[in-house]
Scaffold this motif. Structure first.
Motif, PDB file in Angstrom:
ATOM      1  N   ALA A  79      27.862  52.127 -40.479  1.00  0.00           N
ATOM      2  CA  ALA A  79      26.825  53.070 -40.407  1.00  0.00           C
ATOM      3  C   ALA A  79      26.342  52.798 -41.755  1.00  0.00           C
ATOM      4  O   ALA A  79      26.998  52.857 -43.007  1.00  0.00           O
ATOM      5  N   THR A  80      24.919  53.018 -42.004  1.00  0.00           N
ATOM      6  CA  THR A  80      24.045  52.782 -43.231  1.00  0.00           C
ATOM      7  C   THR A  80      24.572  53.888 -44.167  1.00  0.00           C
ATOM      8  O   THR A  80      25.019  55.127 -43.566  1.00  0.00           O
ATOM      9  N   LEU A  81      23.857  53.779 -45.328  1.00  0.00           N
ATOM     10  CA  LEU A  81      23.742  55.099 -46.488  1.00  0.00           C
ATOM     11  C   LEU A  81      23.074  56.333 -45.748  1.00  0.00           C
ATOM     12  O   LEU A  81      23.477  57.374 -46.176  1.00  0.00           O
ATOM     13  N   GLU A  82      22.287  56.060 -44.603  1.00  0.00           N
ATOM     14  CA  GLU A  82      21.382  57.088 -43.955  1.00  0.00           C
ATOM     15  C   GLU A  82      22.287  57.551 -42.796  1.00  0.00           C
ATOM     16  O   GLU A  82      21.942  58.424 -42.151  1.00  0.00           O
ATOM     17  N   ASN A  83      23.714  57.070 -42.799  1.00  0.00           N
ATOM     18  CA  ASN A  83      24.367  57.461 -41.654  1.00  0.00           C
ATOM     19  C   ASN A  83      23.869  57.024 -40.164  1.00  0.00           C
ATOM     20  O   ASN A  83      23.958  57.645 -39.228  1.00  0.00           O
ATOM     21  N   VAL A  84      23.074  55.853 -40.217  1.00  0.00           N
ATOM     22  CA  VAL A  84      22.739  55.518 -38.899  1.00  0.00           C
ATOM     23  C   VAL A  84      23.447  54.081 -38.464  1.00  0.00           C
ATOM     24  O   VAL A  84      23.680  53.241 -39.484  1.00  0.00           O
ATOM     25  N   GLY A  85      23.960  54.094 -37.418  1.00  0.00           N
ATOM     26  CA  GLY A  85      24.705  52.854 -37.008  1.00  0.00           C
ATOM     27  C   GLY A  85      23.996  51.398 -37.058  1.00  0.00           C
ATOM     28  O   GLY A  85      22.887  51.266 -36.638  1.00  0.00           O
ATOM     29  N   ALA A  86      24.914  50.408 -37.550  1.00  0.00           N
ATOM     30  CA  ALA A  86      24.258  49.049 -37.279  1.00  0.00           C
ATOM     31  C   ALA A  86      25.166  48.079 -37.062  1.00  0.00           C
ATOM     32  O   ALA A  86      26.349  48.101 -37.321  1.00  0.00           O
ATOM     33  N   TYR A  87      24.843  47.171 -36.063  1.00  0.00           N
ATOM     34  CA  TYR A  87      25.733  46.183 -35.563  1.00  0.00           C
ATOM     35  C   TYR A  87      26.746  46.890 -34.806  1.00  0.00           C
ATOM     36  O   TYR A  87      27.392  48.029 -34.985  1.00  0.00           O
ATOM     37  N   GLY A  88      27.533  46.055 -34.174  1.00  0.00           N
ATOM     38  CA  GLY A  88      28.890  46.453 -33.456  1.00  0.00           C
ATOM     39  C   GLY A  88      28.685  47.585 -32.497  1.00  0.00           C
ATOM     40  O   GLY A  88      27.690  48.240 -32.190  1.00  0.00           O
ATOM     41  N   ILE A  89      29.770  48.295 -32.409  1.00  0.00           N
ATOM     42  CA  ILE A  89      29.783  49.652 -31.753  1.00  0.00           C
ATOM     43  C   ILE A  89      28.857  50.503 -32.418  1.00  0.00           C
ATOM     44  O   ILE A  89      28.315  51.583 -31.551  1.00  0.00           O
ATOM     45  N   GLU A  90      29.086  50.649 -33.518  1.00  0.00           N
ATOM     46  CA  GLU A  90      28.101  51.701 -34.396  1.00  0.00           C
ATOM     47  C   GLU A  90      26.708  51.812 -33.934  1.00  0.00           C
ATOM     48  O   GLU A  90      26.084  52.557 -33.893  1.00  0.00           O
ATOM     49  N   GLY A  91      26.315  50.614 -33.895  1.00  0.00           N
ATOM     50  CA  GLY A  91      24.718  50.316 -33.744  1.00  0.00           C
ATOM     51  C   GLY A  91      24.559  50.470 -32.146  1.00  0.00           C
ATOM     52  O   GLY A  91      23.617  50.963 -31.718  1.00  0.00           O
ATOM     53  N   TYR A  92      25.417  49.810 -31.339  1.00  0.00           N
ATOM     54  CA  TYR A  92      25.072  49.626 -29.822  1.00  0.00           C
ATOM     55  C   TYR A  92      25.196  51.150 -29.415  1.00  0.00           C
ATOM     56  O   TYR A  92      24.647  51.669 -28.416  1.00  0.00           O
ATOM     57  N   TYR A  93      26.024  52.005 -29.961  1.00  0.00           N
ATOM     58  CA  TYR A  93      26.219  53.384 -29.194  1.00  0.00           C
ATOM     59  C   TYR A  93      25.640  54.351 -30.454  1.00  0.00           C
ATOM     60  O   TYR A  93      26.325  55.487 -30.297  1.00  0.00           O
TER      61      TYR A  93
END
Length: 560
Positions: free
Chosen positions: A155-169
């Motif tokens: 999750a980015t510094l803005e708490n948004v998911g990127a790549y992997g499970i964090e990004g997909y979900y």
């Protein structure tokens, strides 16, 4: 005349007042209200991620960012002194800090983000005498560091998911922010009895993965050891439940730490090669060719073929790694990884049935796993421009055709489980913050590929690879292990293949008669040996032996 002008002005003023007080009353009231009503977002709490046993993989914490009020900094010497004070606790170069503090600006400047607890404590002390400010924000925390990094993403510094499970979900994990609207006076102070409206946030859902971190640790440790001993540049391990399609472990090297993803200079490090990257599989692909030949009845276990060491096909010389073979059966051909027998089986199938079986195995198609950026693979079909009969022959031993590691293991899984092509998945269930299960993943058979008779025969042939063939280094007393090794050349971007560089790999499952797991090990450019049987197989064996203990798989009376 003067009186007339006065009357006209009065009438105009009256008309304007009428417009303001009557016709535009509602609009002006809304504007006046909006000027005093301030709306601030209320962030939602990001959902947590757990492994199948409930171990926390990704959670939430807070971190401080350090700012300095540039308008309150003094002269050059004062800025120099502040840089010298900040450098040691921030692990920064004082000269670099001084350059930042010397910028001509009057606002606040962000000096460093995501301070450690010790750094925050020191900055609070310095803020008593310097124009420093700490702003606290939500931060994602990964307690296992780099373990499982490519599956989790970040999750980015803005708490948004990127790549992997964090990004997909992201939609499930991120939740929905709320808002707080309150009335303020002219000085910006909240009016206690003024208007207030609060829309509470909807927190993100929690995810439970099919990953078992105990198995993941075993896989990553064995991969690290194996890469070190073989001098490989990269490597992957994939372990799956053959009966459900659940991914148990997925490891890739090189890796990264999602806690400090921003320190990674190359974004390519975030790509999951197990799912996203294609390669030519080499002889592991023969598992599918032998299976297709047996299932279609083009060969039987009693079929014998006499093959020379080399053969010329369409002007190209194709050789086996070993000498000529006479009266060779499918069992001995698979055990020694005979390229020419693979070509013979493909030609017996014919181009139509050969590629039909590849499609049934899912080659060249997305598996639709719940991870982002999946690679589809590369297959040339007889109807494609540029396809020639030589492609049928080279495809038979895994050359001129590309797959992802996941794609190939899914296909081999059909041999392990009785012929069923399974839908792979990583997320076992989604739950809300009250623990209520929102959704649960159920095993799904995509289609049946092989008969039970064929899979029973193939299991015996693959056990033979381990017992007296190229997979002998996986031989383990008391256990029947089924496997197929592979050594593949690496295509050169300009055409042809690289010189001596290879990819060593192995796919297999155990116990062979009732598989508890299926596994692939792949090594890129090993230096100790170019052969997968010498590089990838020992890693496979080490993991399998630990899994026998972990899963309490009892040895049989079988004595190798």
């Amino acid at each position: 005349m003067v009186f007339s002008v006065f009357v006209l002005l009065a009438l105009a003023l009256t008309g304007r007042l009428f417009v303001l007080q009557v016709q535009q009353h509602a609009d002006l009231s809304q504007k006046a209200e909006a000027a005093h009503l301030w709306t601030e977002p209320i962030p939602a709490t990001r959902g947590a991620i757990y492994d199948i046993n409930g171990a926390l993989l990704a959670g939430n914490t807070t971190a401080d960012d350090l700012y300095v009020d540039m308008s309150k900094l003094g002269n050059v010497s004062e800025r120099r002194r502040l840089a010298d004070l900040l450098a040691p606790p921030l692990n920064a170069n004082p000269d670099d800090l001084y350059v930042s503090l010397s910028k001509e600006m009057t606002g606040t400047l962000r000096l460093k983000g995501n301070l450690s607890d010790a750094q925050s404590a020191r900055m609070r002390e310095l803020a008593k005498g310097w124009p420093l400010e700490l702003l606290t924000h939500a931060k994602r925390a990964y307690p296992n560091g780099a373990l499982l990094a490519h599956v989790l993403g970040y999750a980015t510094l803005e708490n948004v998911g990127a790549y992997g499970i964090e990004g997909y979900y992201e939609k499930q994990l991120g939740g929905t922010p709320g808002s707080s609207t309150a009335e303020h006076d002219a000085l910006g102070n909240t009016i206690p009895l003024g208007q207030q409206r609060v829309t509470p946030p909807v927190d993100g859902n929690d995810l439970t993965l099919s990953i078992d971190m105990n198995v993941q640790y075993i896989a990553e440790r064995a991969l690290d050891d194996g890469m070190k001993s073989t001098g490989s540049s990269a490597g992957q391990v994939l372990i799956m439940d053959p009966h459900s399609g659940a991914i148990i472990a997925m490891a890739s090297r090189p890796t990264f730490d999602p806690n400090t993803y921003y320190d990674q200079p190359d974004v390519a490090a975030f790509i999951n090669p197990v799912v996203n990257t294609v390669y030519e599989p080499g002889s592991t692909f023969k598992t599918l060719v032998w299976s297709a030949g047996l299932n279609a009845g083009r060969i039987t276990l009693d079929t014998t073929i006499s093959e020379p060491h080399c053969i010329i096909k369409y002007g190209y010389t194709i050789c086996n790694t070993s000498s000529a073979h006479y009266n060779e059966t499918p069992a001995t051909g698979l055990a020694v990884s005979d390229n020419i027998m693979a070509m013979d089986i493909a030609e017996r199938l014919g181009k139509d049935d050969f590629y039909k079986y590849l499609q049934n195995f899912g080659i060249g198609q997305l598996t639709n796993i719940d991870l982002p950026g999946e690679g589809q693979g590369l297959v040339s079909y007889p109807t494609d421009a540029g396809w020639g009969p030589l492609d049928l022959d080279t495809n038979a031993f895994g050359q001129g055709i590309s797959v992802t590691p996941l794609q190939l293991l899914i296909a081999v899984t059909a041999v392990a489980n009785g012929g069923h092509l399974m839908q792979p998945y990583v997320v076992q269930r989604i739950s809300d913050k009250q623990g209520k299960v929102v959704s649960e993943t159920q095993p799904k058979v995509v289609r049946d590929v092989l008969s039970s008779t064929t899979t029973s025969q193939m299991r015996e042939l693959m056990v033979g690879v381990v017992e007296h063939g190229t997979g002998v280094l996986a031989k383990t007393k008391g256990y029947r292990i089924a496997a197929k090794t592979g050594t593949a050349q690496i295509p050169h971007p300009g055409g042809g293949y690289e010189g001596s560089a290879t990819i060593g790999s192995v796919v297999g499952f155990a116990p062979a008669d009732d598989a508890r797991f299926v596994m692939m090990v792949k090594l890129d450019r090993p230096q100790s040996s170019q052969w997968g049987e010498n590089t990838a197989v020992p890693i496979f064996a080490n993991i399998a032996r630990e899994l026998f203990v972990y899963y309490k798989v009892q040895p049989t009376d079988y004595n190798p």
